[in-house]
Design a protein around this motif. Structure first.
Motif, short mmCIF file in Angstrom:
data_model
loop_
_atom_site.label_atom_id
_atom_site.label_comp_id
_atom_site.label_asym_id
_atom_site.label_seq_id
_atom_site.Cartn_x
_atom_site.Cartn_y
_atom_site.Cartn_z
N ALA A 28 -32.64 -12.55 -7.50
CA ALA A 28 -32.09 -12.26 -6.34
C ALA A 28 -31.35 -13.36 -5.55
N TYR A 29 -30.42 -13.80 -5.97
CA TYR A 29 -29.05 -14.52 -5.85
C TYR A 29 -28.23 -12.76 -5.30
N ILE A 30 -27.85 -12.08 -5.94
CA ILE A 30 -26.67 -10.85 -6.28
C ILE A 30 -27.95 -10.38 -4.22
N ALA A 31 -29.07 -9.79 -4.31
CA ALA A 31 -29.01 -9.38 -2.74
C ALA A 31 -28.91 -11.12 -1.48
N MET A 32 -29.02 -12.26 -2.04
CA MET A 32 -28.70 -13.21 -1.11
C MET A 32 -27.61 -12.48 -0.28
N GLY A 33 -26.00 -12.65 -2.08
CA GLY A 33 -24.96 -12.12 -1.51
C GLY A 33 -24.83 -10.88 -0.44
N TRP B 27 -14.88 -15.34 9.07
CA TRP B 27 -15.56 -16.06 10.10
C TRP B 27 -16.31 -16.55 9.36
N ARG B 28 -17.21 -16.24 8.87
CA ARG B 28 -18.61 -16.49 8.24
C ARG B 28 -18.46 -17.03 7.21
N TYR B 29 -19.85 -18.37 8.12
CA TYR B 29 -19.49 -19.99 7.79
C TYR B 29 -21.10 -20.04 7.37
N ALA B 30 -21.25 -21.26 6.49
CA ALA B 30 -22.85 -22.34 6.60
C ALA B 30 -23.43 -22.70 8.00
N THR B 31 -24.03 -21.94 9.08
CA THR B 31 -24.35 -22.44 10.39
C THR B 31 -25.55 -23.72 9.95
N LYS B 32 -24.37 -24.48 10.19
CA LYS B 32 -25.67 -25.56 10.36
C LYS B 32 -26.31 -25.49 12.33
N VAL B 33 -25.76 -25.07 12.88
CA VAL B 33 -26.65 -24.84 14.36
C VAL B 33 -26.88 -23.96 14.87
N GLY C 178 -36.51 -30.47 6.48
CA GLY C 178 -36.18 -30.55 7.61
C GLY C 178 -34.96 -30.02 8.68
N GLN C 179 -34.79 -29.54 7.71
CA GLN C 179 -33.32 -28.16 8.09
C GLN C 179 -33.33 -27.87 9.27
N ALA C 180 -32.99 -27.97 10.85
CA ALA C 180 -33.28 -26.81 11.95
C ALA C 180 -32.70 -25.75 12.13
N VAL D 256 -27.07 -18.69 7.34
CA VAL D 256 -27.39 -20.02 6.13
C VAL D 256 -27.66 -19.58 5.37
N PRO D 257 -27.56 -20.01 3.82
CA PRO D 257 -27.84 -19.95 2.24
C PRO D 257 -29.32 -20.96 1.84
N LEU D 258 -30.36 -21.36 2.05
CA LEU D 258 -30.93 -22.40 1.64
C LEU D 258 -30.78 -22.62 0.51
N GLU D 259 -31.27 -23.60 -0.37
CA GLU D 259 -31.47 -23.81 -1.55
C GLU D 259 -32.48 -25.37 -1.59
N GLY D 260 -31.71 -25.88 -0.03
CA GLY D 260 -32.38 -27.12 -0.18
C GLY D 260 -33.57 -26.85 0.72
N LEU D 261 -34.65 -26.74 -0.51
CA LEU D 261 -36.12 -26.98 0.06
C LEU D 261 -36.88 -27.34 -0.97
N LYS E 187 -12.11 -26.08 8.43
CA LYS E 187 -11.39 -24.83 7.69
C LYS E 187 -12.57 -24.94 6.80
N LYS E 188 -12.38 -23.58 5.91
CA LYS E 188 -12.65 -23.25 4.09
C LYS E 188 -12.33 -24.93 3.23
N VAL E 189 -12.89 -24.94 2.72
CA VAL E 189 -12.46 -25.94 1.46
C VAL E 189 -12.52 -25.31 0.10
C1 LIG Z 1 -27.09 -21.09 -2.86
C2 LIG Z 1 -26.91 -21.68 -2.06
C3 LIG Z 1 -27.23 -22.81 -1.41
C4 LIG Z 1 -27.58 -24.08 -0.14
N1 LIG Z 1 -28.04 -24.65 0.08
C5 LIG Z 1 -27.79 -25.02 1.52
C6 LIG Z 1 -28.76 -25.87 2.36
O1 LIG Z 1 -30.07 -25.85 2.20
N2 LIG Z 1 -28.63 -26.01 3.05
C7 LIG Z 1 -27.25 -25.64 3.34
O2 LIG Z 1 -26.98 -26.55 5.59
N3 LIG Z 1 -26.41 -25.24 3.73
C8 LIG Z 1 -26.75 -24.15 2.36
N4 LIG Z 1 -25.67 -23.85 1.39
C9 LIG Z 1 -23.60 -24.29 2.19
C10 LIG Z 1 -23.19 -24.22 1.15
O3 LIG Z 1 -22.90 -26.12 1.68
C11 LIG Z 1 -21.68 -24.14 1.64
O4 LIG Z 1 -21.82 -22.09 1.58
C12 LIG Z 1 -20.64 -24.37 0.74
O5 LIG Z 1 -20.03 -25.47 1.85
C13 LIG Z 1 -19.32 -23.28 1.03
O6 LIG Z 1 -19.02 -23.55 2.98
P1 LIG Z 1 -19.09 -21.74 3.67
O7 LIG Z 1 -20.38 -21.29 3.76
O8 LIG Z 1 -19.19 -22.29 5.54
O9 LIG Z 1 -18.15 -21.34 3.87
C14 LIG Z 1 -25.81 -23.18 0.53
C15 LIG Z 1 -24.74 -21.95 -0.14
C16 LIG Z 1 -25.45 -21.77 -1.13
C17 LIG Z 1 -24.72 -20.69 -1.70
#
Ligand SMILES: Cc1cc2nc3c(=O)[nH]c(=O)nc-3n(C[C@H](O)[C@H](O)[C@H](O)COP(=O)(O)O)c2cc1C
Length: 215
Positions: free
Chosen positions: A141-146, A14-20, A71-73, A160-165, A202-204
């Protein structure tokens, strides 16, 4: 009664990196409390907890952080936003403070922990250079993030985790420049917007055969 394996499997899928994120839907205080606790209860090497988690409630600061995150929303639109920061170094005083807290919590004499304390001081403070300590702290810190991501998934709260910063810009915005802590990454949490097309994607993943080796 533990959750069943199939229930946990469903949450993982169910979990995915939420964009919106849905801008209106907020995480309630009971759930938020557990999410904060997942950070506090996360394990760390020796239990040193070389971190601080900054919950950014101020919308103006969230707007500034968004500009420093390509600019990530999600930074402004999610219900909650947490910046993970870690110690830039590790001092004898910090280790002594930690040992004092073990003694207090567990009702032990500090003297009985001197060996443990000296071993940490020798292997960390005196045994590693500052860059290695900083990197080591950041890995914690990544353990806490997990833990945070997983706990949220179990509650069906999106993340959504963000490293794009830009960590340096974050440090300035959050007033950390002169502090012992520096930004590592962030996590936005809340509820997915029904139009987020990534929710259906779909999960890759490489196969288990490729990624898990048995010896
Ligand atoms: C440490 C880390 C940093 C990430 N940074 C970003 C980010 O800045 N913006 C974003 O949209 N997704 C980010 N993601 C999400 C990944 O792109 C995403 O987890 C990966 O593509 C797998 O997809 P899923 O989480 O939907 O299964 C990050 C994920 C991790 C673990």
């Amino acid at each position: 009664m533990p959750m069943s394996a199939s229930e946990i499997q469903k949450k993982l899928e169910w979990r995915y990196a939420t964009k919106v994120f849905n801008k209106e839907k907020k995480i309630n205080s009971e759930n938020w409390d557990v999410l904060e606790n997942s950070l506090i209860l996360a394990p760390s090497s020796y239990g040193l907890q070389p971190w601080k988690f900054i919950v950014v409630e101020n919308p103006e600061i969230r707007t500034q952080l968004r500009a420093a995150s390509w600019g990530q929303a999600q930074v402004t639109d999610a219900s909650h936003y947490v910046v993970l920061t870690t110690l830039k170094n590790m001092s004898e005083d910090y280790i002594k403070g930690y040992v004092a807290s073990i003694a207090q919590v567990r009702g032990q004499a500090v003297e009985s922990l001197v060996g443990f304390q000296d071993m940490m001081i020798k292997s960390i403070v005196k045994g590693k250079d500052q860059e290695s300590i900083k990197n080591w702290n950041q890995r914690q810190a990544y353990i806490a993030m997990g833990f945070l991501l997983e706990t949220a998934a179990l509650l069906e709260i999106d993340t959504v985790p963000l490293e794009g910063l830009d960590p340096k810009a974050y440090d300035t915005i959050l007033g950390l420049d002169q502090s012992d802590y520096g930004t590592v990454a962030a996590v936005a949490l809340g509820y997915r917007d029904e139009n987020d097309k990534y929710a259906q994607a779909k999960k890759v993943r490489f196969s288990k055969e490729q990624m898990i080796q048995r010896v």
